[in-house]
Design an enzyme around this catalytic site. Structure first.
Site, PDB file in Angstrom:
ATOM      1  N   ALA A 163       5.658   1.605  35.895  1.00  0.00           N
ATOM      2  CA  ALA A 163       7.070   1.954  36.089  1.00  0.00           C
ATOM      3  C   ALA A 163       8.003   0.867  35.576  1.00  0.00           C
ATOM      4  O   ALA A 163       9.122   1.152  35.161  1.00  0.00           O
ATOM      5  CB  ALA A 163       7.338   2.227  37.566  1.00  0.00           C
ATOM      6  N   THR A 164       7.546  -0.372  35.592  1.00  0.00           N
ATOM      7  CA  THR A 164       8.393  -1.456  35.060  1.00  0.00           C
ATOM      8  C   THR A 164       8.727  -1.170  33.606  1.00  0.00           C
ATOM      9  O   THR A 164       9.890  -1.209  33.193  1.00  0.00           O
ATOM     10  CB  THR A 164       7.660  -2.815  35.191  1.00  0.00           C
ATOM     11  N   GLN A 217       8.229   5.674  44.053  1.00  0.00           N
ATOM     12  CA  GLN A 217       7.790   5.784  45.448  1.00  0.00           C
ATOM     13  C   GLN A 217       7.710   7.235  45.920  1.00  0.00           C
ATOM     14  O   GLN A 217       7.128   7.511  46.959  1.00  0.00           O
ATOM     15  CB  GLN A 217       8.759   5.004  46.349  1.00  0.00           C
ATOM     16  N   ALA A 238       1.186   5.236  38.308  1.00  0.00           N
ATOM     17  CA  ALA A 238      -0.026   5.850  38.884  1.00  0.00           C
ATOM     18  C   ALA A 238      -0.528   5.129  40.134  1.00  0.00           C
ATOM     19  O   ALA A 238      -1.056   5.755  41.053  1.00  0.00           O
ATOM     20  CB  ALA A 238      -1.128   5.883  37.827  1.00  0.00           C
ATOM     21  N   HIS A 239      -0.345   3.800  40.179  1.00  0.00           N
ATOM     22  CA  HIS A 239      -1.002   3.070  41.269  1.00  0.00           C
ATOM     23  C   HIS A 239      -0.364   3.285  42.631  1.00  0.00           C
ATOM     24  O   HIS A 239      -0.923   2.890  43.655  1.00  0.00           O
ATOM     25  CB  HIS A 239      -1.151   1.575  40.939  1.00  0.00           C
ATOM     26  N   THR A 294      -1.963   2.128  20.920  1.00  0.00           N
ATOM     27  CA  THR A 294      -3.056   3.043  21.249  1.00  0.00           C
ATOM     28  C   THR A 294      -2.966   3.439  22.722  1.00  0.00           C
ATOM     29  O   THR A 294      -2.808   2.576  23.585  1.00  0.00           O
ATOM     30  CB  THR A 294      -4.413   2.362  20.961  1.00  0.00           C
ATOM     31  N   CYS A 311       9.298 -15.739  49.215  1.00  0.00           N
ATOM     32  CA  CYS A 311       9.175 -17.183  49.365  1.00  0.00           C
ATOM     33  C   CYS A 311       8.635 -17.865  48.114  1.00  0.00           C
ATOM     34  O   CYS A 311       8.159 -18.981  48.173  1.00  0.00           O
ATOM     35  CB  CYS A 311       8.312 -17.520  50.569  1.00  0.00           C
TER      36      CYS A 311
HETATM   37  N1  PLP Z   1       9.934   0.833  40.863  1.00  0.00           N
HETATM   38  C1  PLP Z   1       9.626   0.892  42.156  1.00  0.00           C
HETATM   39  C2  PLP Z   1      10.517   1.649  43.095  1.00  0.00           C
HETATM   40  C3  PLP Z   1       8.477   0.266  42.634  1.00  0.00           C
HETATM   41  O1  PLP Z   1       8.176   0.340  43.938  1.00  0.00           O
HETATM   42  C4  PLP Z   1       7.655  -0.441  41.720  1.00  0.00           C
HETATM   43  C5  PLP Z   1       6.461  -1.150  42.185  1.00  0.00           C
HETATM   44  O2  PLP Z   1       6.347  -1.637  43.264  1.00  0.00           O
HETATM   45  C6  PLP Z   1       8.024  -0.462  40.375  1.00  0.00           C
HETATM   46  C7  PLP Z   1       9.165   0.190  39.981  1.00  0.00           C
HETATM   47  C8  PLP Z   1       7.177  -1.163  39.360  1.00  0.00           C
HETATM   48  O3  PLP Z   1       6.027  -0.426  39.106  1.00  0.00           O
HETATM   49  P1  PLP Z   1       4.818  -0.987  38.244  1.00  0.00           P
HETATM   50  O4  PLP Z   1       4.074  -1.917  39.139  1.00  0.00           O
HETATM   51  O5  PLP Z   1       4.021   0.216  37.873  1.00  0.00           O
HETATM   52  O6  PLP Z   1       5.372  -1.661  37.052  1.00  0.00           O
END
Ligand code: PLP
Length: 368
Positions: A55-56, A166, A187-188, A224, A308
């Protein structure tokens, strides 16, 4: 099931899915089937999905890709609105885009973390290019009225992006009903593989790819494709939709809250009681530093309300946006349950945390 799907892909579909030879074409078919299956869960087309590393990356691609594509227009829109409780992978991208001419503003939330729609309306203009509001918050679980937000933003012609990381796998998603133009997920968060995510971008939406190279995935993301990861993601999503009932998890979460409220008092519930993810609970243990609490109950896997990693603990921007002060934010812990969490685990967590909170309070009293 996810591990099996991935292992099968690793042995059968290990070829490059963009290679024209037979093995490559088999991998391509498997990839297409996985994308189709994921797309069916989102109610979109497979061609509207870009697979990413998570997602990042999807959030980076959404904001930067839309902003960059806009620069080819004669009079590009410059304004980007983001909610004040977004994940850093949205907030920091928006901040970075300011160096390229973007005008970024944050939308306020109320004490439960819900978007202030009046604030959103007042900040929208004909110059607003994109609005990014997460569907569900990762620290407190607050859900947003995405369909309503999309409708308001579309009135001024702004694109709407939602980070549904989420939400996916916990509740159904229909991108058509939400009316969003872009959506990110990972996915995770639903027991799928790490390092795999997606960006839905509505067909025809101008999006400039950020990975330059071989032009994979329609030029939106060169590189890829991780076929086993895609199959694992599809399997995880299928498994999640086969188990749509989260009432058991909700009940366990309430058992955790009630147990801690009576055994580790005073405890304040930070997560909202309605319009909240079924598995998330953010609590403030009054007078107890959250890092100290975690250190005293190390077998409980949860997250503190301040990071922290810095010399001075940095309070959570989400909790601060909801109106908590630094001290209160430093006393919060976030718990995330899953469908495999058991009642015994909850009872054990209550026991250990109540004991740990009592210990930390007594040490703090002695030191005072
Ligand atoms: N956006 C939200 C709301 C998340 O909770 C997270 C991960 O904790 C991310 C983005 C980032 O996801 P990823 O770890 O797949 O890059």
């Amino acid at each position: 099931a996810v591990i099996e799907a991935q292992a099968q892909a690793d042995t059968r579909f290990w070829a490059n899915s963009d290679s024209p030879h037979g093995l490559g074409q088999e991998a391509k078919q498997a990839l297409h089937a996985a994308k189709k299956s994921i797309a069916a869960h989102l109610n979109c087309r497979a061609s509207e999905l870009v697979l990413t590393s998570g997602a990042t990356e999807a959030n980076n691609l959404a904001l930067t890709g839309v902003f960059e594509a806009e620069q080819y227009r004669k009079e590009p829109r410059k304004r980007i609105l983001v909610s004040s409780i977004e994940h850093p992978s949205v907030l920091e991208v928006a901040e970075a885009l300011q160096t390229r001419g973007a005008l970024v503003e944050q939308i306020e939330v109320n004490a439960t973390g819900r978007i202030n729609l009046e604030d959103l309306r007042s900040k929208l203009s004909q110059d607003t290019l994109l609005v990014s509001v997460m569907a569900a918050n990762n620290e407190v679980g607050t859900l947003q009225p995405i369909a309503e937000i999309a409708e308001i933003c579309h009135q001024v012609g702004a694109f709407v992006h939602t980070d549904a990381t989420q939400w996916l796998g916990r509740m159904p998603i229909n991108v058509g009903q939400w009316g969003v133009d872009l959506l990110s997920a990972s996915a995770h968060k639903l027991h799928g593989p790490k390092g795999v995510g997606l960006l839905f971008s509505r067909s025809g939406l101008p999006l400039a790819g950020q990975q330059h190279g071989g032009g994979h995935q329609g030029g939106k993301r060169s590189g890829t494709v991780d076929v086993p990861g895609a199959l694992g993601f599809a399997q995880a999503l299928q498994a999640a939709s086969d188990e749509p009932d989260w009432s058991w998890v909700r009940n366990l979460r309430e058992r955790l809250f009630e147990g801690l409220a009576s055994r580790a008092a005073p405890v304040e519930r930070i997560s909202p009681t309605v319009e909240c993810l079924p598995n998330t609970l953010n609590l403030r243990f009054k007078g107890v530093d959250s890092e100290a609490l975690m250190a005293s109950a190390p077998t409980i896997c949860c997250s503190p309300g301040s990071a922290c990693s810095h010399a001075t603990p940095k309070p959570s921007h989400v909790l601060m946006a909801m109106g908590l002060d630094r001290e209160a934010a430093g006393e919060c812990l976030r718990f995330s349950l899953s469908q495999s969490t058991t009642a015994e685990e909850i009872d054990q967590a209550v026991e250990l945390l109540a004991e740990a909170a009592g210990y930390v309070r007594s040490v703090m009293e002695e030191a005072a």
